[in-house]
Design a protein around this motif. Structure first.
Motif, PDB file in Angstrom:
ATOM      1  N   ASP A  29      22.773   7.948  -4.357  1.00 61.25           N
ATOM      2  CA  ASP A  29      23.527   7.670  -5.586  1.00 61.25           C
ATOM      3  C   ASP A  29      24.963   8.162  -5.508  1.00 61.25           C
ATOM      4  OD1 ASP A  29      21.155   6.986  -7.689  1.00 61.25           O
ATOM      5  OD2 ASP A  29      20.539   8.518  -6.258  1.00 61.25           O
ATOM      6  N   HIS A  75      25.128   1.181  -6.802  1.00 61.86           N
ATOM      7  CA  HIS A  75      25.000   1.385  -8.239  1.00 61.86           C
ATOM      8  C   HIS A  75      26.307   1.821  -8.865  1.00 61.86           C
ATOM      9  CE1 HIS A  75      20.369   1.778  -8.177  1.00 61.86           C
ATOM     10  NE2 HIS A  75      20.770   0.544  -8.381  1.00 61.86           N
ATOM     11  N   PRO A 101      21.999   2.011 -12.623  1.00 64.82           N
ATOM     12  CA  PRO A 101      20.667   2.076 -11.999  1.00 64.82           C
ATOM     13  C   PRO A 101      19.500   1.689 -12.902  1.00 64.82           C
ATOM     14  CG  PRO A 101      21.723   4.260 -12.052  1.00 64.82           C
ATOM     15  CD  PRO A 101      22.749   3.263 -12.469  1.00 64.82           C
TER      16      PRO A 101
END
Ligand SMILES: [Zn+2]
Ligand SMILES: [Zn+2]
Length: 510
Positions: free
Chosen positions: A207, A344, A354
């Motif tokens: 992420d 994302h 996400p």
């Protein structure tokens, strides 16, 4: 147990960059760490399990990852261009591997740039995938954050509210991977569905990684990708599946110089293979049944190899619908962004956030992201051979009466689906409040549920990972085992159409 990283140490190391050993691309900025810096300098007790970025001189292929496994170093995520996030006991044995640098993730790289202007509010805290969620909960509470329960969160994620000024302390902890703004849907408990992120053969893209991979364009004037439909779901008419996915491609093509055209066969280069599958389906990323992961998509080549690059897989155990959850277009639109190389977005309004949000089209953030990669000249989509395939299937049956069979099946198929979109309503009647105390090792929970058609089952799960089915439906009960401290018990009511609703109660066992 939890050791605070010496704040700022990583920044000092990075400031000493001499010759570039390669680049680690993070959302907070790309870094080129200097060689011969890092692990040996950290003040961590030998034997402790810690998380490290390991930068290789070239793409860490399957042999390298297998060797890490033999050394009991777990690969947790991939970070462009040639970096892995791993966990292992200190000191990591990286001798003989083609490593340019290794060290912990800088705490500053764990706070989303999207939080820069936020002074308080709700945050989605992403932990390292091998951390203990029970420990993570306790840790967040000790740091003064309030946990918002939401059973729809992806594994290793928690939702909290608190002051932004406390985030740097949070980011200092080894188990915290990334912190992003929480969407309104997440905060308000509207049922949401999450995407674990784009895939590479070396792992999920982290992420905190800079979220772009690119299909190379030889002409510099955009790209054209093929697409090919493999096995599709039986839950929707095949021609509708094809047209909805093509509509998702068209939405990207409308805003950027990306074009899509049907491929002649599966497993060709620069082509997106689309398929629905149950459970394990041969790519090392098995699906998890109903709920959880809905779909996943492989990033372009590079970093992936052909022919898997760009492929989109949908979990056939989900209740796929059109226009309501689980809405195929919504999921396909997000996954097509991954197939094009976008990761994302940290902005809750974006399609690439996400957690899928029911979307009719792209948000400004998505459009800016795709145009930055491929330019703003619109591309095109050559439609799938949907209608042709429809007639073709009928004809294949046999020369006689083939058309008749085809039409008949299609008719019933569509008619029977997607009629009931109303979730059951659910109440927990005992305990009578959302926080309860207990001294015993179990607690009896009961309540009621109703539905416009019928409640088919009531299930429960706990924050400790225990789960089961309740006895009864419209009037239900369950006996749940408690551990010391906080136990969050989530109850869900389900109907036959795949709709569900949930309620949670926190039981504090003394
Ligand atoms: Zn995603
Ligand atoms: Zn797959």
């Amino acid at each position: 147990m939890r050791i605070l990283w010496t704040a700022g140490l990583m920044s000092i190391l990075l400031a000493q960059t001499a010759s570039s050993q390669g680049v680690i691309r993070l959302k907070t900025g790309s870094i080129s760490p200097a060689p011969a810096q890092g692990m040996a300098r950290r003040e961590t007790a030998p034997g402790a399990v810690r998380h490290f970025l390991v930068l290789f001189h070239s793409y860490p292929d399957a042999d390298v990852r297998a060797e890490l496994g033999r050394r009991r170093i777990q690969v947790l995520a991939y970070v462009p261009d040639n970096t892995l996030m791993v966990s292992g006991r200190v000191p990591l044995n990286l001798v003989g591997l083609d490593v340019g640098w290794s060290g912990p993730l800088d705490p500053q790289a764990k706070i989303s740039p999207a939080l820069a202007t936020q002074s308080a509010g709700a945050y989605l805290v992403v932990f390292q995938p091998d951390s203990s969620l029970a420990d993570d909960r306790e840790f967040l509470q000790n740091q003064g954050f309030t946990i918002i329960e939401n059973p729809d969160l992806l594994p290793a994620q928690l939702l909290v509210t608190g002051a932004a000024s406390a985030l740097p302390n949070l980011a200092d902890f080894d188990e915290v991977a990334y912190i992003v703004p929480a969407s309104v849907d997440l905060q308000s408990g509207i049922p949401v569905l999450g995407c674990p992120g784009p895939l590479t053969e070396a792992g999920l893209v982290a992420d905190y990684a800079q979220p772009v991979a690119t299909w190379h364009s030889s002409s510099g004037a955009g790209i054209t990708l093929g697409y090919f439909f493999g096995p599709l779901t039986e839950k929707l008419d095949a021609s509708l599946v094809r047209s909805e996915i093509a509509r998702a491609f068209a939405e990207w093509a409308r805003h950027a110089n990306v074009s899509f055209t049907p491929a002649a066969q599966a497993e060709t280069t620069r082509s997106i293979d689309i398929l629905f599958a149950h459970g394990a389906h041969g790519d090392g990323y098995p699906f998890d049944g109903n709920g959880g992961v809905l779909a996943h998509t492989f990033f372009p080549a590079p970093p992936n190899s052909e022919p898997i690059a760009g492929d989109m897989h949908f979990d056939d155990d989900e209740s796929w619908h059109l226009g309501t959850s689980v809405d195929l277009f919504t999921v396909a639109l997000h996954e097509a962004g991954h197939a094009l190389g976008l990761g994302h977005s940290d902005q809750p309004g974006d399609v690439m956030y996400p957690y899928y949000r029911f979307a009719a089209g792209l948000a400004p953030g998505d459009i800016a992201a795709i145009q930055a990669v491929y330019g703003s000249t619109p591309g095109f989509v050559t439609p799938p051979s949907g209608t042709v395939t429809g007639t073709g299937t009928g004809g294949t049956g046999t020369g006689t009466g083939g058309t008749g069979t085809g039409t008949g099946t299609g008719g019933t198929g569509t008619g029977a689906k997607a009629t009931d979109t109303t979730p059951p309503s659910l109440a927990i009647l005992s305990p009578g409040s959302s926080i309860a105390s207990a001294y015993a090792s179990t607690i009896a929970i009961s309540g009621s549920a109703s539905d416009n058609v019928a409640v088919t089952s009531v299930t429960w799960s706990t924050s400790n990972g225990d789960s089961g089915a309740a006895t009864g439906t419209t009037s239900w009960s369950a006996v749940v085992t408690l551990l010391s401290g906080n136990n969050v018990v989530t109850v869900r009511a389900h109907d036959a159409a795949g709709n569900s609703s949930w309620r949670a109660v926190t039981v504090v066992r003394h």
